[in-house]
Design a protein around this motif. Structure first.
Motif, PDB file in Angstrom:
ATOM      1  N   TYR A  39       0.831  -1.204   0.000  1.00  0.00           N
ATOM      2  CA  TYR A  39       0.000   0.000   0.000  1.00  0.00           C
ATOM      3  C   TYR A  39       0.868   1.257   0.000  1.00  0.00           C
ATOM      4  O   TYR A  39       0.533   2.248  -0.654  1.00  0.00           O
ATOM      5  CB  TYR A  39      -0.968   0.003   1.180  1.00  0.00           C
ATOM      6  N   ASP A  40       1.996   1.215   0.699  1.00  0.00           N
ATOM      7  CA  ASP A  40       2.944   2.339   0.643  1.00  0.00           C
ATOM      8  C   ASP A  40       3.501   2.480  -0.775  1.00  0.00           C
ATOM      9  O   ASP A  40       3.640   3.598  -1.286  1.00  0.00           O
ATOM     10  CB  ASP A  40       4.092   2.141   1.627  1.00  0.00           C
ATOM     11  N   ALA A  41       3.818   1.346  -1.404  1.00  0.00           N
ATOM     12  CA  ALA A  41       4.341   1.371  -2.771  1.00  0.00           C
ATOM     13  C   ALA A  41       3.301   1.925  -3.742  1.00  0.00           C
ATOM     14  O   ALA A  41       3.628   2.673  -4.667  1.00  0.00           O
ATOM     15  CB  ALA A  41       4.782  -0.025  -3.197  1.00  0.00           C
ATOM     16  N   VAL A  42       2.034   1.577  -3.537  1.00  0.00           N
ATOM     17  CA  VAL A  42       0.965   2.103  -4.397  1.00  0.00           C
ATOM     18  C   VAL A  42       0.884   3.621  -4.254  1.00  0.00           C
ATOM     19  O   VAL A  42       0.783   4.340  -5.256  1.00  0.00           O
ATOM     20  CB  VAL A  42      -0.406   1.447  -4.068  1.00  0.00           C
ATOM     21  N   ARG A  43       0.938   4.118  -3.026  1.00  0.00           N
ATOM     22  CA  ARG A  43       0.916   5.574  -2.811  1.00  0.00           C
ATOM     23  C   ARG A  43       2.038   6.249  -3.592  1.00  0.00           C
ATOM     24  O   ARG A  43       1.825   7.256  -4.266  1.00  0.00           O
ATOM     25  CB  ARG A  43       1.050   5.901  -1.324  1.00  0.00           C
ATOM     26  N   CYS A  44       3.241   5.700  -3.499  1.00  0.00           N
ATOM     27  CA  CYS A  44       4.391   6.273  -4.212  1.00  0.00           C
ATOM     28  C   CYS A  44       4.204   6.174  -5.721  1.00  0.00           C
ATOM     29  O   CYS A  44       4.530   7.117  -6.453  1.00  0.00           O
ATOM     30  CB  CYS A  44       5.670   5.560  -3.788  1.00  0.00           C
ATOM     31  N   TRP A  45       3.692   5.051  -6.194  1.00  0.00           N
ATOM     32  CA  TRP A  45       3.476   4.859  -7.635  1.00  0.00           C
ATOM     33  C   TRP A  45       2.482   5.886  -8.153  1.00  0.00           C
ATOM     34  O   TRP A  45       2.709   6.513  -9.184  1.00  0.00           O
ATOM     35  CB  TRP A  45       2.966   3.441  -7.889  1.00  0.00           C
ATOM     36  N   LEU A  46       1.370   6.060  -7.434  1.00  0.00           N
ATOM     37  CA  LEU A  46       0.341   7.007  -7.858  1.00  0.00           C
ATOM     38  C   LEU A  46       0.876   8.437  -7.851  1.00  0.00           C
ATOM     39  O   LEU A  46       0.616   9.216  -8.775  1.00  0.00           O
ATOM     40  CB  LEU A  46      -0.891   6.900  -6.951  1.00  0.00           C
ATOM     41  N   GLU A  47       1.644   8.781  -6.828  1.00  0.00           N
ATOM     42  CA  GLU A  47       2.219  10.121  -6.732  1.00  0.00           C
ATOM     43  C   GLU A  47       3.183  10.379  -7.897  1.00  0.00           C
ATOM     44  O   GLU A  47       3.146  11.438  -8.523  1.00  0.00           O
ATOM     45  CB  GLU A  47       2.945  10.269  -5.401  1.00  0.00           C
ATOM     46  N   ALA A  48       4.034   9.414  -8.190  1.00  0.00           N
ATOM     47  CA  ALA A  48       4.993   9.566  -9.286  1.00  0.00           C
ATOM     48  C   ALA A  48       4.284   9.673 -10.633  1.00  0.00           C
ATOM     49  O   ALA A  48       4.649  10.501 -11.476  1.00  0.00           O
ATOM     50  CB  ALA A  48       5.978   8.397  -9.296  1.00  0.00           C
ATOM     51  N   ALA A  49       3.254   8.866 -10.842  1.00  0.00           N
ATOM     52  CA  ALA A  49       2.507   8.917 -12.103  1.00  0.00           C
ATOM     53  C   ALA A  49       1.854  10.287 -12.280  1.00  0.00           C
ATOM     54  O   ALA A  49       1.875  10.864 -13.375  1.00  0.00           O
ATOM     55  CB  ALA A  49       1.456   7.810 -12.133  1.00  0.00           C
ATOM     56  N   GLU A  50       1.297  10.804 -11.204  1.00  0.00           N
ATOM     57  CA  GLU A  50       0.658  12.123 -11.267  1.00  0.00           C
ATOM     58  C   GLU A  50       1.685  13.207 -11.596  1.00  0.00           C
ATOM     59  O   GLU A  50       1.435  14.071 -12.435  1.00  0.00           O
ATOM     60  CB  GLU A  50      -0.034  12.429  -9.943  1.00  0.00           C
ATOM     61  N   GLU A  51       2.846  13.148 -10.936  1.00  0.00           N
ATOM     62  CA  GLU A  51       3.889  14.143 -11.184  1.00  0.00           C
ATOM     63  C   GLU A  51       4.388  14.103 -12.629  1.00  0.00           C
ATOM     64  O   GLU A  51       4.763  15.129 -13.184  1.00  0.00           O
ATOM     65  CB  GLU A  51       5.067  13.917 -10.232  1.00  0.00           C
ATOM     66  N   MET A  52       4.381  12.904 -13.229  1.00  0.00           N
ATOM     67  CA  MET A  52       4.859  12.762 -14.604  1.00  0.00           C
ATOM     68  C   MET A  52       3.744  12.940 -15.634  1.00  0.00           C
ATOM     69  O   MET A  52       3.985  12.838 -16.828  1.00  0.00           O
ATOM     70  CB  MET A  52       5.516  11.393 -14.783  1.00  0.00           C
ATOM     71  N   GLY A  53       2.520  13.157 -15.162  1.00  0.00           N
ATOM     72  CA  GLY A  53       1.397  13.341 -16.069  1.00  0.00           C
ATOM     73  C   GLY A  53       0.944  12.060 -16.752  1.00  0.00           C
ATOM     74  O   GLY A  53       0.323  12.105 -17.812  1.00  0.00           O
ATOM     75  N   ARG A  54       1.228  10.928 -16.143  1.00  0.00           N
ATOM     76  CA  ARG A  54       0.830   9.638 -16.723  1.00  0.00           C
ATOM     77  C   ARG A  54      -0.577   9.253 -16.278  1.00  0.00           C
ATOM     78  O   ARG A  54      -1.035   9.638 -15.206  1.00  0.00           O
ATOM     79  CB  ARG A  54       1.809   8.554 -16.314  1.00  0.00           C
ATOM     80  N   THR A  55      -1.221   8.480 -17.113  1.00  0.00           N
ATOM     81  CA  THR A  55      -2.560   7.982 -16.800  1.00  0.00           C
ATOM     82  C   THR A  55      -2.459   6.916 -15.713  1.00  0.00           C
ATOM     83  O   THR A  55      -1.606   6.041 -15.769  1.00  0.00           O
ATOM     84  CB  THR A  55      -3.204   7.367 -18.057  1.00  0.00           C
ATOM     85  N   VAL A  56      -3.360   7.009 -14.759  1.00  0.00           N
ATOM     86  CA  VAL A  56      -3.407   6.033 -13.671  1.00  0.00           C
ATOM     87  C   VAL A  56      -4.552   5.070 -13.937  1.00  0.00           C
ATOM     88  O   VAL A  56      -5.694   5.494 -14.091  1.00  0.00           O
ATOM     89  CB  VAL A  56      -3.608   6.742 -12.309  1.00  0.00           C
ATOM     90  N   PRO A  57      -4.258   3.769 -14.026  1.00  0.00           N
ATOM     91  CA  PRO A  57      -5.320   2.790 -14.260  1.00  0.00           C
ATOM     92  C   PRO A  57      -6.334   2.775 -13.117  1.00  0.00           C
ATOM     93  O   PRO A  57      -5.956   2.886 -11.951  1.00  0.00           O
ATOM     94  CB  PRO A  57      -4.594   1.450 -14.329  1.00  0.00           C
ATOM     95  N   GLN A  58      -7.593   2.635 -13.477  1.00  0.00           N
ATOM     96  CA  GLN A  58      -8.650   2.460 -12.469  1.00  0.00           C
ATOM     97  C   GLN A  58      -8.469   1.110 -11.794  1.00  0.00           C
ATOM     98  O   GLN A  58      -8.135   0.132 -12.450  1.00  0.00           O
ATOM     99  CB  GLN A  58     -10.030   2.476 -13.136  1.00  0.00           C
ATOM    100  N   PRO A  59      -8.669   1.022 -10.493  1.00  0.00           N
ATOM    101  CA  PRO A  59      -8.649  -0.293  -9.836  1.00  0.00           C
ATOM    102  C   PRO A  59      -9.725  -1.188 -10.447  1.00  0.00           C
ATOM    103  O   PRO A  59     -10.841  -0.738 -10.706  1.00  0.00           O
ATOM    104  CB  PRO A  59      -8.974   0.030  -8.376  1.00  0.00           C
ATOM    105  N   ARG A  60      -9.386  -2.436 -10.690  1.00  0.00           N
ATOM    106  CA  ARG A  60     -10.340  -3.392 -11.299  1.00  0.00           C
ATOM    107  C   ARG A  60     -11.644  -3.472 -10.537  1.00  0.00           C
ATOM    108  O   ARG A  60     -12.712  -3.517 -11.117  1.00  0.00           O
ATOM    109  CB  ARG A  60      -9.731  -4.788 -11.355  1.00  0.00           C
ATOM    110  N   ARG A  61     -11.544  -3.514  -9.214  1.00  0.00           N
ATOM    111  CA  ARG A  61     -12.766  -3.703  -8.425  1.00  0.00           C
ATOM    112  C   ARG A  61     -13.676  -2.495  -8.476  1.00  0.00           C
ATOM    113  O   ARG A  61     -14.861  -2.601  -8.207  1.00  0.00           O
ATOM    114  CB  ARG A  61     -12.459  -4.112  -7.013  1.00  0.00           C
ATOM    115  N   LEU A  62     -13.167  -1.316  -8.848  1.00  0.00           N
ATOM    116  CA  LEU A  62     -14.018  -0.140  -8.996  1.00  0.00           C
ATOM    117  C   LEU A  62     -14.516   0.021 -10.430  1.00  0.00           C
ATOM    118  O   LEU A  62     -15.528   0.660 -10.670  1.00  0.00           O
ATOM    119  CB  LEU A  62     -13.262   1.133  -8.590  1.00  0.00           C
ATOM    120  N   ALA A  63     -13.798  -0.578 -11.377  1.00  0.00           N
ATOM    121  CA  ALA A  63     -14.155  -0.459 -12.787  1.00  0.00           C
ATOM    122  C   ALA A  63     -15.305  -1.391 -13.166  1.00  0.00           C
ATOM    123  O   ALA A  63     -15.965  -1.187 -14.169  1.00  0.00           O
ATOM    124  CB  ALA A  63     -12.941  -0.755 -13.662  1.00  0.00           C
ATOM    125  N   ALA A  64     -15.555  -2.408 -12.355  1.00  0.00           N
ATOM    126  CA  ALA A  64     -16.585  -3.399 -12.692  1.00  0.00           C
ATOM    127  C   ALA A  64     -17.984  -2.871 -12.485  1.00  0.00           C
ATOM    128  O   ALA A  64     -18.301  -1.925 -11.942  1.00  0.00           O
ATOM    129  CB  ALA A  64     -16.384  -4.647 -11.852  1.00  0.00           C
TER     130      ALA A  64
END
Length: 71
Positions: free
Chosen positions: A46-71
């Protein structure tokens, strides 16, 4: 996004890999962590996910929707 919304696969590591457990977040490429116990691996993931999401946002990359929320 909430890190807990993402699926995390917990798998045991072999003794030659150092033992413990790996935590892999399949929806976020390269997002993984580990821990001595399954719970520690999950918490670290979960800490790694937070860092991944933060880095993606800073780089302007698209963040995939969580599967369980996309269904």
């Amino acid at each position: 996004m909430n890190p807990q919304d993402y699926e995390v696969d917990i798998v045991p590591l072999t003794h030659s890999d150092g033992g413990g457990f790996a935590a892999i977040v399949p929806e976020l490429p390269g997002c993984r962590s580990d821990g001595e116990t399954p719970q520690e691996a999950l918490d670290n993931a979960y800490d790694a996910v937070r860092c991944w999401l933060e880095a993606a946002e800073e780089m302007g990359r698209t963040v995939p929707q969580p599967r369980r929320l996309a269904a």
